[in-house]
Design an enzyme around this catalytic site. Sequence first.
Site, mmCIF file in Angstrom:
data_model
loop_
_atom_site.group_PDB
_atom_site.id
_atom_site.type_symbol
_atom_site.label_atom_id
_atom_site.label_comp_id
_atom_site.label_asym_id
_atom_site.label_seq_id
_atom_site.Cartn_x
_atom_site.Cartn_y
_atom_site.Cartn_z
ATOM 1 N N HIS A 120 0.812 -1.219 0.000
ATOM 2 C CA HIS A 120 0.000 0.000 0.000
ATOM 3 C C HIS A 120 0.845 1.269 0.000
ATOM 4 C CE1 HIS A 120 0.780 -0.640 4.306
ATOM 5 N NE2 HIS A 120 0.535 0.657 4.496
ATOM 6 N N ASP A 121 2.040 1.209 0.605
ATOM 7 C CA ASP A 121 2.907 2.397 0.662
ATOM 8 C C ASP A 121 4.124 2.273 -0.250
ATOM 9 O OD1 ASP A 121 1.416 4.010 2.329
ATOM 10 O OD2 ASP A 121 2.360 3.294 4.173
ATOM 11 N N LYS B 246 6.252 5.312 -1.246
ATOM 12 C CA LYS B 246 7.157 6.015 -0.340
ATOM 13 C C LYS B 246 8.617 5.871 -0.756
ATOM 14 C CE LYS B 246 4.335 6.271 3.841
ATOM 15 N NZ LYS B 246 4.219 5.922 5.270
#
Length: 348
Positions: free
Chosen positions: A203-204, A207
């Site tokens: 989901h990240d 980043k």
Amino acid sequence: MRVCIVDDEPISRSVIRAVLSRSEEYEVECFSDAISALARCREVMFDLVLVDYRMSDMDGITCIMHLRTLADYQFIPVIMLTADHDRELRLAAVRSGATDFLNKPFDPDELRVRAQNLLSLRKAQLALMDRALHLDAEVQQATRKLAEREEELIWRLARAIELRDGTTQQHISRVAAVAEIIARTLGQSKAFCRTIYLAAPLHDTGKIGISDAVLNKPAALTDDERLEIQRHIEIGAQILKDGDSDLIRMAYDIALYHHEKWDGSGYGKGLSGTDIPLPARITAVADVFDALCSERPYKEAWSFDQSYAEILRQSGRHFDPRCVLAFTAGLTEIKKYYTDPAVTTHVA
């Protein structure tokens, strides 16, 4: 090879048994009535069935029709024994599932040759079935290996993201576990639950493209820094877009939409309600809950109960109410990941 003879004439049964028993390859069983024969067929697998047309309890056509209803007997060769030469009778026999005919009185050599031919076909059929099973097993094994490699790559990438954002510790693994529990409690399929378990850790992903200074800043972010952090959803979507597998397509939806809010006040595409993909709605609950429970450079960790209370408070605003209800239903299982060191957060 097993041979079943169904004939109510004792002499006919004896002759057929004598002819076929000359071959040591055949195990022959005889029956004087169709009902007994069909009962035996439900117990064992015969490779050839010979059925007389005229019998006292049931005619041969009806017997064959019952035989063909048995799952294992749809393709077994069947010889109809008959003294009738009526064309309509033969057509009816073929329609019922008869493979071949043998006229009474029959020639022993013709009987032996017809039986041998059909049993040879049966052997070939069994060989093909065995080969098909072997190939299917090989395909399943290859598919499992591909899935294992895909899962390994997913977790390695997730670990790289976790190291990039070094303060999250086991965040991605717990998000995966909690998302799977919510999906399961919602009644989603086993495949969906397994896919979200592997997709949620990504989901990240975006980043990776955010600077260390902003990502690990121990103080409050400026407006510009907050906008930069929000860019991680677009970066993640760019990394995961155009995937061929269900896993990568779900990971794309999660990465792009997991910061949307049920009431439309989130960021990304400004979606609300059920317009937000379900995997993203599920992951949003898991992600925020774990973030609340975790210590970050800019905040202390909240207690489990405090974090749960905040999830309840945000139901219908930040979160899909159904996902919050599913979270509540799975709360006992979820709590183990935060209180019991023996419960692992990643099972490959």
